[in-house]
Design an enzyme around this catalytic site. Sequence first.
Site, PDB file in Angstrom:
ATOM      1  N   HIS A  18     -16.132   5.120 -16.179  1.00 31.33           N
ATOM      2  CA  HIS A  18     -16.937   5.960 -15.283  1.00 31.33           C
ATOM      3  C   HIS A  18     -18.405   5.540 -15.275  1.00 31.33           C
ATOM      4  O   HIS A  18     -19.285   6.338 -14.964  1.00 31.33           O
ATOM      5  CB  HIS A  18     -16.809   7.439 -15.680  1.00 31.33           C
ATOM      6  CG  HIS A  18     -15.460   8.017 -15.381  1.00 31.33           C
ATOM      7  ND1 HIS A  18     -14.948   9.118 -16.011  1.00 31.33           N
ATOM      8  CD2 HIS A  18     -14.506   7.625 -14.499  1.00 31.33           C
ATOM      9  CE1 HIS A  18     -13.736   9.384 -15.531  1.00 31.33           C
ATOM     10  NE2 HIS A  18     -13.448   8.483 -14.621  1.00 31.33           N
ATOM     11  N   CYS A  43     -22.092  -5.507  -4.292  1.00 28.97           N
ATOM     12  CA  CYS A  43     -21.503  -6.622  -5.047  1.00 28.97           C
ATOM     13  C   CYS A  43     -21.132  -6.231  -6.472  1.00 28.97           C
ATOM     14  O   CYS A  43     -20.664  -7.076  -7.246  1.00 28.97           O
ATOM     15  CB  CYS A  43     -22.442  -7.832  -5.053  1.00 28.97           C
ATOM     16  SG  CYS A  43     -23.864  -7.666  -6.144  1.00 28.97           S
ATOM     17  N   CYS A  91     -30.613  -4.562  -4.627  1.00 33.93           N
ATOM     18  CA  CYS A  91     -29.997  -5.519  -5.552  1.00 33.93           C
ATOM     19  C   CYS A  91     -30.727  -6.857  -5.514  1.00 33.93           C
ATOM     20  O   CYS A  91     -31.006  -7.395  -4.440  1.00 33.93           O
ATOM     21  CB  CYS A  91     -28.532  -5.702  -5.160  1.00 33.93           C
ATOM     22  SG  CYS A  91     -27.666  -6.959  -6.104  1.00 33.93           S
ATOM     23  N   CYS A 104     -27.936  -9.525  -4.029  1.00 40.05           N
ATOM     24  CA  CYS A 104     -27.436  -9.544  -2.644  1.00 40.05           C
ATOM     25  C   CYS A 104     -28.236  -8.643  -1.710  1.00 40.05           C
ATOM     26  O   CYS A 104     -27.946  -8.609  -0.508  1.00 40.05           O
ATOM     27  CB  CYS A 104     -25.956  -9.160  -2.613  1.00 40.05           C
ATOM     28  SG  CYS A 104     -25.664  -7.394  -2.735  1.00 40.05           S
ATOM     29  N   ALA A 122      -8.222  17.608 -30.423  1.00 40.66           N
ATOM     30  CA  ALA A 122      -8.334  18.928 -31.048  1.00 40.66           C
ATOM     31  C   ALA A 122      -7.156  19.825 -30.650  1.00 40.66           C
ATOM     32  O   ALA A 122      -6.843  20.779 -31.351  1.00 40.66           O
ATOM     33  CB  ALA A 122      -9.656  19.573 -30.649  1.00 40.66           C
TER      34      ALA A 122
HETATM   35  P1  NAD Z   1     -12.668  16.792 -21.173  1.00 37.95           P
HETATM   36  O1  NAD Z   1     -13.894  17.620 -21.375  1.00 37.95           O
HETATM   37  O2  NAD Z   1     -11.805  17.106 -19.997  1.00 37.95           O
HETATM   38  O3  NAD Z   1     -11.725  16.840 -22.468  1.00 37.95           O
HETATM   39  C1  NAD Z   1     -12.216  16.652 -23.763  1.00 37.95           C
HETATM   40  C2  NAD Z   1     -11.029  16.701 -24.709  1.00 37.95           C
HETATM   41  O4  NAD Z   1     -11.466  16.381 -26.007  1.00 37.95           O
HETATM   42  C3  NAD Z   1     -10.363  18.075 -24.786  1.00 37.95           C
HETATM   43  O5  NAD Z   1      -8.973  17.880 -24.723  1.00 37.95           O
HETATM   44  C4  NAD Z   1     -10.791  18.604 -26.171  1.00 37.95           C
HETATM   45  O6  NAD Z   1      -9.762  19.328 -26.791  1.00 37.95           O
HETATM   46  C5  NAD Z   1     -11.015  17.338 -26.936  1.00 37.95           C
HETATM   47  N1  NAD Z   1     -12.039  17.384 -27.984  1.00 37.95           N
HETATM   48  C6  NAD Z   1     -13.283  17.923 -27.933  1.00 37.95           C
HETATM   49  N2  NAD Z   1     -13.958  17.659 -29.069  1.00 37.95           N
HETATM   50  C7  NAD Z   1     -13.099  16.940 -29.860  1.00 37.95           C
HETATM   51  C8  NAD Z   1     -13.214  16.349 -31.155  1.00 37.95           C
HETATM   52  N3  NAD Z   1     -14.326  16.427 -31.871  1.00 37.95           N
HETATM   53  N4  NAD Z   1     -12.138  15.679 -31.644  1.00 37.95           N
HETATM   54  C9  NAD Z   1     -10.992  15.572 -30.926  1.00 37.95           C
HETATM   55  N5  NAD Z   1     -10.843  16.101 -29.703  1.00 37.95           N
HETATM   56  C10 NAD Z   1     -11.882  16.765 -29.170  1.00 37.95           C
HETATM   57  O7  NAD Z   1     -13.172  15.311 -21.183  1.00 37.95           O
HETATM   58  P2  NAD Z   1     -12.572  14.008 -20.508  1.00 37.95           P
HETATM   59  O8  NAD Z   1     -11.105  14.013 -20.619  1.00 37.95           O
HETATM   60  O9  NAD Z   1     -13.337  12.867 -21.052  1.00 37.95           O
HETATM   61  O10 NAD Z   1     -12.917  14.185 -18.955  1.00 37.95           O
HETATM   62  C11 NAD Z   1     -14.171  14.694 -18.555  1.00 37.95           C
HETATM   63  C12 NAD Z   1     -15.021  13.767 -17.688  1.00 37.95           C
HETATM   64  O11 NAD Z   1     -16.386  14.079 -17.972  1.00 37.95           O
HETATM   65  C13 NAD Z   1     -14.902  12.330 -17.992  1.00 37.95           C
HETATM   66  O12 NAD Z   1     -14.633  11.745 -16.792  1.00 37.95           O
HETATM   67  C14 NAD Z   1     -16.267  11.837 -18.490  1.00 37.95           C
HETATM   68  O13 NAD Z   1     -16.724  10.786 -17.665  1.00 37.95           O
HETATM   69  C15 NAD Z   1     -17.215  12.965 -18.274  1.00 37.95           C
HETATM   70  N6  NAD Z   1     -18.027  13.347 -19.455  1.00 37.95           N
HETATM   71  C16 NAD Z   1     -18.638  12.388 -20.240  1.00 37.95           C
HETATM   72  C17 NAD Z   1     -19.375  12.774 -21.383  1.00 37.95           C
HETATM   73  C18 NAD Z   1     -20.027  11.706 -22.221  1.00 37.95           C
HETATM   74  O14 NAD Z   1     -20.399  10.644 -21.730  1.00 37.95           O
HETATM   75  N7  NAD Z   1     -20.166  11.928 -23.534  1.00 37.95           N
HETATM   76  C19 NAD Z   1     -19.493  14.114 -21.701  1.00 37.95           C
HETATM   77  C20 NAD Z   1     -18.885  15.070 -20.859  1.00 37.95           C
HETATM   78  C21 NAD Z   1     -18.143  14.667 -19.735  1.00 37.95           C
HETATM   79 ZN    ZN Z   2     -25.597  -6.747  -4.948  1.00 38.59          ZN
END
Ligand code: NAD
Ligand code: ZN
Length: 281
Positions: free
Chosen positions: A125, A136, A160, A163, A246
């Site tokens: 992501h 590009c 960019c 390009c 978790a």
């Molecule tokens: P989600 O929030 O949907 O799910 C997180 C999962 O992790 C849950 O199932 C939860 O039970 C589990 N969890 C939380 N803390 C935990 C721990 N310490 N140990 C084990 N399990 C744990 O997150 P997702 O599936 O990554 O999808 C959410 C979207 O949000 C993603 O696309 C991501 O790009 C974005 N996001 C990114 C960040 C980041 O960069 N740190 C933070 C929040 C959301």
């Molecule tokens: Zn470019």
Amino acid sequence: MEEPIERAARDLINSNYAIALTGAGMSTESGIPDFRGPSGIWTKDPEAERRAYQTYHRFLANPKEYWEEKLSGPSLFGDLTKVEPNPGHHALAELEKMGILKCVITQNIDNLHQRAGTENVLDYHGNAFKLRCIDCNARFDLEEYDLQGLREEGRLPPHCRKCGGVIKGDVVHFREPIPSDVAHQSLEEAWRCDLMLICGTSAVVYPFAELPRVARQRKVETERKTGAGIYAVERVPAVTIIELNAEPTPLTQEGVSDYLIQGKTGEILPGIVEEVKRLRR
Ligand code: NAD
Ligand code: ZN
């Protein structure tokens, strides 16, 4: 019955091409909230979720305005330069150094795998510290552009250097396609691996959530002796899928994963590394 951590360590040692898939749960122990957990970003601020669904459309309609807003408002995740990788990130980096883990595909945008020392990371992501050309796909480090300078001179959006295309933040917004290079490489990794370690993702965000399902479908043919001189060819699953979370997820419930180790990634992963070392001694 073997302890699950020992089982995972043994599976990793026996694998030929192990990869990890990670999600927001990987970074909660670094202090970055997830989206939908009890203290998740959306849970606390539903309006922010509504806005997030419109960001990509707003960028396409008016990149200059997108950039002006982006440079004036606070980041959704707070200041990501102030957080540190946790023991889970370090454990994955160590598994890579041991030659066991070949690739990490992450949904996180926080750059913490790279900062922990993992070399082969696919930012599914995008990455909050990068910029991307929408024509590009070239990536640039944030520091390569003087964004505030461009803003003061009224020269947004940035363009960019390769390009001339319009530049956006590398982070993939809702409704934005996954950049084709990363989407392609991730599918190849999922198709190639014989072990997939899925850490801290609810696996409900698509198309990322396809990756474990793609891996699950792959079968290999093996010959089995069924009687004297009689062999049967069987198609057996080619991959072992281990979840660390978790709580159970749709992957657990649908039987996509072989087993779940329930708990915190920042505790389980270092435990697995210790076990790998012990078994290899
Ligand atoms: P989600 O929030 O949907 O799910 C997180 C999962 O992790 C849950 O199932 C939860 O039970 C589990 N969890 C939380 N803390 C935990 C721990 N310490 N140990 C084990 N399990 C744990 O997150 P997702 O599936 O990554 O999808 C959410 C979207 O949000 C993603 O696309 C991501 O790009 C974005 N996001 C990114 C960040 C980041 O960069 N740190 C933070 C929040 C959301
Ligand atoms: Zn470019």
